[in-house]
Design a protein around this motif. Structure first.
Motif, mmCIF file in Angstrom:
data_model
loop_
_atom_site.group_PDB
_atom_site.id
_atom_site.type_symbol
_atom_site.label_atom_id
_atom_site.label_comp_id
_atom_site.label_asym_id
_atom_site.label_seq_id
_atom_site.Cartn_x
_atom_site.Cartn_y
_atom_site.Cartn_z
ATOM 1 N N MET A 1 -18.453 21.321 20.580
ATOM 2 C CA MET A 1 -17.417 22.349 20.742
ATOM 3 C C MET A 1 -17.024 22.515 22.211
ATOM 4 N N GLU A 2 -18.021 22.584 23.097
ATOM 5 C CA GLU A 2 -17.750 22.766 24.523
ATOM 6 C C GLU A 2 -16.966 21.581 25.079
ATOM 7 N N TYR B 1 -10.312 18.112 25.350
ATOM 8 C CA TYR B 1 -9.232 17.806 24.415
ATOM 9 C C TYR B 1 -8.013 18.691 24.632
ATOM 10 N N THR B 2 -8.232 19.995 24.846
ATOM 11 C CA THR B 2 -7.099 20.907 24.936
ATOM 12 C C THR B 2 -6.372 20.780 26.265
ATOM 13 N N GLU C 1 -7.771 24.188 16.167
ATOM 14 C CA GLU C 1 -8.126 25.510 16.685
ATOM 15 C C GLU C 1 -8.894 26.320 15.644
ATOM 16 N N THR D 1 -15.038 19.522 23.424
ATOM 17 C CA THR D 1 -13.682 19.523 22.862
ATOM 18 C C THR D 1 -12.797 20.536 23.574
ATOM 19 N N LEU D 2 -13.326 21.727 23.815
ATOM 20 C CA LEU D 2 -12.552 22.758 24.507
ATOM 21 C C LEU D 2 -12.220 22.365 25.937
ATOM 22 N N GLU D 3 -13.180 21.750 26.607
ATOM 23 C CA GLU D 3 -13.002 21.404 28.021
ATOM 24 C C GLU D 3 -12.041 20.245 28.224
ATOM 25 N N LYS E 1 -22.738 22.830 19.210
ATOM 26 C CA LYS E 1 -22.256 23.610 20.349
ATOM 27 C C LYS E 1 -21.811 22.711 21.498
ATOM 28 N N ASN F 1 -17.597 28.209 15.706
ATOM 29 C CA ASN F 1 -18.129 29.277 16.544
ATOM 30 C C ASN F 1 -18.757 30.382 15.682
ATOM 31 N N LEU G 1 -12.451 24.990 15.319
ATOM 32 C CA LEU G 1 -13.288 25.465 16.429
ATOM 33 C C LEU G 1 -13.727 26.907 16.193
#
Length: 483
Positions: free
Chosen positions: A230-231, A237-238, A194, A233-235, A227, A201, A197
């Motif tokens: 990051m997108e 992985y979490t 976290e 991973t957020l979409e 970028k 950002n 990330l």
């Protein structure tokens, strides 16, 4: 609605392509080499023929993905380059003045149009047929091996990927303006995803705020890759873990979390077959499928070249029935006797250990039995019983309450006398020299076309990524050999 579109519409500027793009340009050569209409034929059933607004040509959309693979760039950058790069526009069948697509269309194309297509066999089969047609493939040998790709789902791997992309971005920025270091956000020193990330950002916002740097192509491409990572991973992985990836072993003390791609290749370095599996699968059991796919693609095979993982009893029997020689060093410990297929463990030749169906590697092995006393010796492999106690697959291979879990194989050197004798022949010694070629091909896939890590989640997406990467390297190899 899908309309069969022409390659290039009539335009007064079409002559620019002949003036600007050299005859030996890679994309021009690819366009001349292959008729991409087979993509249209394959995907036409995924579109409505008489309803809705006109869709982008599937051939053009596929070419966008191929460009992304060839040049290892993001969706945003492949679209951006197609706006001003005339070789891209020519390859895509666009007029020089045509507008480009929205990058989000590529995501929809992958998910909605390519999801169920067997691209791996389709694209490899197409390139092999071209190689055969042009007389490039002359040998009757295939070289087999496996290469691993890391998953994006592993928390440590996701952290490492983000750090690698941010490092490349900073390096590109410092090459232009070294003084910007003072304005950069403080790097994340913790191992928390976290916080990494959040740092990425801040880094992106810092660079985007500089109107001079943001328009430099080298910096912009690295920023877009960061970028996009990051997108993704957020979409993904979490929310969920890559349920198809597994832990594999490169050696007894080195492991990875991801996938394996098992490859067959001719001596001319044309890939003829590929099978994608999860990371824990052994190499040897994939040989029959690799052989069958190669033969289905029109390759006549009389010799298979590989390492010791491919010299198991089943493979030797299969190839003997087809009068095919196996140029692979004999490893007596991979003969598992009369066990049923579902009861067999996979042999990992790199770690020299067996792997159970759950992906756990044996922790040690012992040789048992006396030499030269008329009975077979055995290798017994011992597993971590604490893992067996909580393993969801333990019902099939672990007896509750047992203090140890072992797996034994017979050492039957006498049953392999023929293969042992073959290893001493001049033919074997000459053919084994070709094995290095597949190592170089694996390196090209990883280092040039980004195949060292999965770009998305799930084995279907890994197969799609493999199909495009192998398609690209095969086309490049064909072009080089036809020169």
């Amino acid at each position: 609605m899908l309309i069969h579109q022409q390659k290039i519409q009539f335009t007064a500027f079409a002559g620019l392509y002949d003036l600007i793009i050299p005859k030996d340009n890679l994309l021009r050569r690819i366009n001349e080499l292959i008729d991409f209409s087979f993509i249209y034929d394959e995907l036409a059933g995924k579109y409505c023929s008489d309803n809705g607004r006109a869709a982008q040509s599937p051939v053009r959309m596929f070419k966008f993905l191929l460009l992304k693979t060839i040049y290892t760039i993001s969706d945003v950058d492949v679209v951006e380059r197609s706006r001003y790069d005339m070789s891209f526009k020519y390859f895509l069948g666009m007029a020089p003045e045509d507008e480009v697509i929205n990058p989000s269309s590529l995501t929809k194309f992958r998910k909605l149009r390519l999801k169920d297509a067997d691209l791996l066999k389709l694209l490899i089969g197409k390139t092999v047929s071209i190689a055969i047609e042009k007389g490039i493939v002359c040998s009757r040998s295939i070289i087999v091996d496996a290469t691993h790709s890391l998953s994006r789902s592993n928390p440590h791997s996701a952290l490492k990927v983000l750090r690698e992309h941010s490092k490349l971005l900073r390096k590109a920025v410092y090459a232009v303006d070294a003084d910007i270091k003072e304005r950069m956000p403080k790097k994340n020193d913790s191992g928390e995803l976290e916080k990494e990330l959040a740092y990425c950002n801040e880094l992106a916002k810092c660079i985007e705020s500089d109107q001079t740097l943001i328009y430099i192509p080298a910096i912009k491409e690295k920023l877009n890759l960061l970028k996009e990572t990051m997108e993704d991973t957020l979409e993904n992985y979490t929310l969920s873990k890559d349920s198809d990836a597994r832990t594999g072993h490169k050696s007894s003390d080195s492991k990875f979390f991801g996938y394996k791609t098992h490859i067959a290749m001719t001596e001319e370095r044309i890939i003829t077959a590929a099978v994608v599996t999860s990371g824990e699968k052994g190499d040897g059991p994939q040989l029959p499928e690799l052989l069958q796919i190669s033969q289905d693609n029109g390759i006549e095979v009389d010799t298979i070249i590989g390492d010791s993982a491919y010299s198991g009893k089943d493979n030797l029997q299969l190839t003997s029935e087809q009068d095919i020689k196996v140029v692979a060093k004999l490893n007596p410990s991979i003969t598992q006797g009369s066990r049923k297929n579902e009861d067999r463990f996979d042999y990992n030749k790199d770690a020299d250990m067996f792997v159970c169906p759950a992906g756990h590697l044996a922790i040690r092995k012992a040789r048992q039995g006396r030499k030269n006393v008329g009975t077979n010796q055995t290798y017994t492999y011992y597993f971590d019983v604490e893992k067996c106690k909580i393993c969801p697959l333990s019902e099939n291979c672990y007896k509750r309450g047992a203090k140890t879990k072992s797996y034994s194989v017979s050492i039957k050197s006498d049953s392999h006398l023929q293969q042992t004798a073959f290893q001493e022949t001049d033919y074997y010694k000459q053919k084994i020299k070709h094995r290095y070629k597949i190592e170089a091909k694996n390196s090209e896939l990883k280092n040039v076309h980004g195949y060292g890590r999965a770009t998305s989640y799930g084995i279907e997406n890994m197969q799609m990524q493999g199909a495009l990467a192998i398609f690209a390297v095969n086309l490049k190899r064909i072009i080089k050999l036809t020169n």
